[in-house]
Scaffold this motif. Structure first.
Motif, short mmCIF file in Angstrom:
data_model
loop_
_atom_site.label_atom_id
_atom_site.label_comp_id
_atom_site.label_asym_id
_atom_site.label_seq_id
_atom_site.Cartn_x
_atom_site.Cartn_y
_atom_site.Cartn_z
N LYS A 319 0.80 -1.23 0.00
CA LYS A 319 0.00 0.00 0.00
C LYS A 319 0.83 1.28 0.00
O LYS A 319 0.35 2.32 -0.42
CB LYS A 319 -0.95 -0.01 1.21
CG LYS A 319 -1.98 -1.13 1.12
CD LYS A 319 -2.92 -1.15 2.30
CE LYS A 319 -3.95 -2.27 2.18
NZ LYS A 319 -4.85 -2.33 3.36
N LEU A 320 2.07 1.21 0.49
CA LEU A 320 2.94 2.39 0.45
C LEU A 320 3.87 2.34 -0.75
O LEU A 320 4.31 3.37 -1.25
CB LEU A 320 3.75 2.51 1.75
CG LEU A 320 2.93 2.71 3.02
CD1 LEU A 320 3.84 2.73 4.25
CD2 LEU A 320 2.12 4.00 2.95
N GLY A 321 4.19 1.13 -1.17
CA GLY A 321 4.92 0.92 -2.40
C GLY A 321 6.15 1.76 -2.57
O GLY A 321 7.11 1.65 -1.80
N GLU A 322 6.12 2.63 -3.58
CA GLU A 322 7.31 3.38 -3.99
C GLU A 322 7.79 4.40 -2.98
O GLU A 322 8.94 4.84 -3.04
CB GLU A 322 7.04 4.09 -5.33
CG GLU A 322 6.21 5.36 -5.25
CD GLU A 322 4.72 5.15 -4.98
OE1 GLU A 322 4.01 6.15 -4.79
OE2 GLU A 322 4.27 3.99 -4.98
N ILE A 323 6.99 4.77 -1.99
CA ILE A 323 7.43 5.78 -1.02
C ILE A 323 7.99 5.17 0.27
O ILE A 323 8.55 5.87 1.10
CB ILE A 323 6.31 6.79 -0.67
CG1 ILE A 323 5.15 6.10 0.05
CG2 ILE A 323 5.85 7.54 -1.91
CD1 ILE A 323 4.12 7.07 0.61
N LEU A 324 7.89 3.85 0.43
CA LEU A 324 8.43 3.20 1.63
C LEU A 324 9.95 3.24 1.60
O LEU A 324 10.59 2.75 0.67
CB LEU A 324 7.95 1.74 1.69
CG LEU A 324 8.43 0.92 2.90
CD1 LEU A 324 7.88 1.49 4.20
CD2 LEU A 324 8.03 -0.55 2.74
#
Length: 476
Positions: A319-324
Motif C-alpha cells: 500500500k505504500l509501495g514506492e514511497i516506503l
C-alpha cells in the motif's frame, strides 16, 4: 576503460598476490578452538601483561566459543629502521607512536578486543598506501586496515602487534556529477560528512547508519554495511559503481568506474565489497546517490505481537509501495533499555508499554499525497488490528527523537553492562523465533534483546548481562 583482457590479468594478479600472507596474522596451522575459561579473566590477563606487550597468544570470542590464535613466527617484528622508513615516506606527523593514541586504536568500540600495535600510520594518498604495503610485504610486517573503528566484532583492531593503517587522512571528495548523481571520494571520508555534502547539492547517500558520525565509506564498503535504507535503495553491491584498491604487495587495482552499466567482463569490485580488508585496502569509491526528495514522513507504531509486525510489513510494501524507505522494529525489552539508560529519551506513548514497536519512514516528492497515503494506510492497519497505537512525527525534532530510540539501542546496551552481539539475516517469519528460543534457554541468567531491519530480514540479537559470564556462554 579496462578491456576484458585487462580484467583477466587483474584477476590473475589478485589471485597470485592475494593478501593471505600479510593480512593473516595467525599461525593457522597450529590454531585450535579452546573454550576460554572466562572473558573477564581474559580481560584481566591483558591488563596484567600491560599495554604494548606483544604476547604470542590471543583469544577472540566467536559465538559461544573463544578461539586461540598463536602469532605466526614467520612475521617480522617492527624495528627502528622500519619506523624511520615510514617517517621518511609519510612525514613525522603521520607516523604515530603515542601510547594514548595507540591505546584507542588498539581497542574496538565494544572494548572487548585489544591488540598491542606499536605503530599507527596515516597515509594521505593511494601511492603512500601502496608504498606502505609494498614495504611491509617485503619485510613480512603484518598490517591491519582501520577506518572509523566503529565495528562490533573486532575486525578493525590488531590481533597481535600489527601495523595499523588508518585511512582517516584520505578524506577528500574527488568529483560529484549532479547529472548522474555519481560521487567519487576517498575511502577515509566520514559517512555523515558525505551526507552533509550531498544534502547541499540536493542528493542523499543510499546508506544510513547509526555510526555515521564516525564510520568511513571505505569501511562501509569493505563490510558491505546495510543500514536503515536498504529496503529502499538496496545493498552497496548495487550502489557502488567502482573502487580503487591496493593489494598486499602494493599493486594498485583501478576499478574506479562511474558507469551504472558496464558489461565488459568480470566485475571485480564485488570481490572487495564485503571482503573486510582481506584482499586489499580500498582507497577510493565511486557510488551512485539518489536525489533528495522533499517529502519525508515518519511513524512510530505499537504492535501487540511479532506476527502483526510481519503482516504490517507486507501491507506496507503493497500500500505504500514506492514511497516506503525504512521499516524498523524493536521489542519491548529494547525500548525498556533505551528509556532506562539514555538521557532525554521519551516514550512516544507516554507511560504505555507495548510488546513491539515499528518505525515506518516514507520518502516521496508530493507532501500532501504522501501524507494522505501514509495516514490511510495507518488507519486501515489500526482498523485491522495490526497497530495498537501510533504517532506520526509532526516536525524534524520529533522525527529525530523517534530515530534516537532505534539508533540508541546499541549505546544503551553498552551502558547496561556486558553484551554478546549477533547480526543475523534470516527469513522474516523465523527471525523472532530465535529471540524467544534464546530467552527460554537463558531464563533469568541474561536479557535477550531483539531489534533490527525487518524490511530486509536483518535481526540484531543481543544478550545483555551485568558482566561477561561463563554461564551465559555455556547456556547460549
Amino acid at each position: 576503460m579496462i578491456k576484458l583482457m585487462d580484467k583477466w590479468r587483474i584477476t590473475n594478479r589478485l589471485l597470485n598476490h592475494s593478501s593471505k600472507l600479510i593480512f593473516d596474522r595467525r599461525l593457522s596451522a597450529n590454531s585450535h578452538n579452546s573454550v576460554f575459561r572466562s572473558a573477564l579473566e581474559y580481560s584481566e590477563s591483558l591488563v596484567k601483561r600491560g599495554f604494548g606487550n606483544a604476547s604470542t597468544i590471543r583469544y577472540r570470542c566467536f559465538g559461544s566459543e573463544a578461539t586461540k590464535f598463536e602469532r605466526n613466527a614467520a612475521f617480522s617484528t617492527l624495528n627502528s629502521e622500519d619506523v624511520s622508513y615510514f617517517k621518511e615516506l609519510l612525514g613525522e606527523k603521520s607516523v604515530i607512536q603515542d601510547e594514548d593514541v595507540l591505546l584507542a586504536a588498539n581497542e574496538d568500540w565494544m572494548r572487548k578486543y585489544r591488540g598491542s600495535s606499536k605503530l599507527l600510520l596515516q597515509p594521505r594518498t593511494t601511492n603512500e598506501v601502496s608504498q606502505i604495503l609494498k614495504y611491509c610485504n617485503s619485510r613480512l610486517l603484518a598490517v591491519v586496515p582501520q577506518g572509523g573503528n566503529t565495528g562490533l566484532v573486532g575486525g578493525s583492531v590488531p590481533v597481535f602487534d600489527e601495523v595499523i593503517i588508518n585511512m582517516g587522512s584520505m578524506n577528500n571528495i574527488i568529483t560529484f556529477d549532479k547529472g548522474s548523481g555519481v560521487l567519487v571520494c576517498e575511502a577515509g571520508c566520514i559517512l555523515e560528512n558525505l551526507v552533509s555534502f550531498l544534502d547541499d547539492h540536493g542528493f542523499i547517500m543510499p546508506l544510513d547508519l547509526g555510526a555515521k558520525g564516525s564510520c568511513q565509506i571505505g569501511g562501509n564498503v569493505s563490510t558491505n554495511a546495510g543500514g536503515l535504507r536498504l529496503v529502499r535503495y538496496g545493498s552497496l553491491h548495487g550502489n557502488v559503481l567502482g573502487l580503487e584498491a591496493v593489494l598486499a604487495n602494493g599493486d594498485v587495482i583501478d576499478m574506479l568506474g562511474t558507469l551504472r552499466k558496464d558489461n565488459t567482463g568480470y566485475d571485480l569490485k564485488h570481490l572487495f565489497i564485503g571482503s573486510e580488508g582481506s584482499l586489499g585496502i580500498v582507497t577510493k569509491v565511486s557510488i551512485h546517490t539518489p536525489p533528495k526528495l522533499s517529502s519525508v514522513n515518519l511513524a512510530f507504531l505499537a504492535c501487540r505481537d511479532y506476527f502483526s509486525c510481519q503482516k504490517l510489513l507486507r501491507e506496507a510494501k503493497r500500500k505504500l509501495g514506492e514511497i516506503l524507505s525504512a521499516f524498523e522494529f524493536l521489542d519491548n525489552q529494547s525500548m525498556d533499555l533505551v528509556l532506562t539508560y539514555l538521557e532525554g529519551v521519551r516514550n512516544p506513548f507516554s507511560s504505555s508499554m507495548h510488546n513491539f514497536y515499528v518505525l515506518i519512514e516514507t520518502t516521496g516528492s508530493e507532501e500532501s499525497y504522501d501524507r494522505e497515503k501514509l495516514e490511510a494506510f495507518l488507519l486501515s492497519s489500526m482498523e485491522g488490528g495490526l497497530i495498537s497505537d501510533g504517532v506520526i512525527a509532526q516536525d524534524i525534532n520529533q522525527a529525530s527523537s523517534f530515530w534516537r530510540i532505534r539508533e540508541g539501542i546499541a549505546e544503551a546496551l553498552m551502558k547496561a553492562g556486558a553484551v554478546y552481539k549477533y547480526d543475523l539475516s534470516l527469513p522474516i517469519e523465523k527471525m523472532y523465533d530465535l529471540v524467544e528460543k534464546m530467552r527460554q534457554r537463558l531464563g533469568e541468567t541474561a536479557k535477550v534483546i531483539g531489534y533490527g531491519h525487518l524490511g530486509d530480514g536483518n535481526l540484531h540479537l543481543n544478550i545483555s548481562a551485568p558482566r561477561y559470564d561463563d554461564m551465559v556462554i555455556s547456556v547460549a
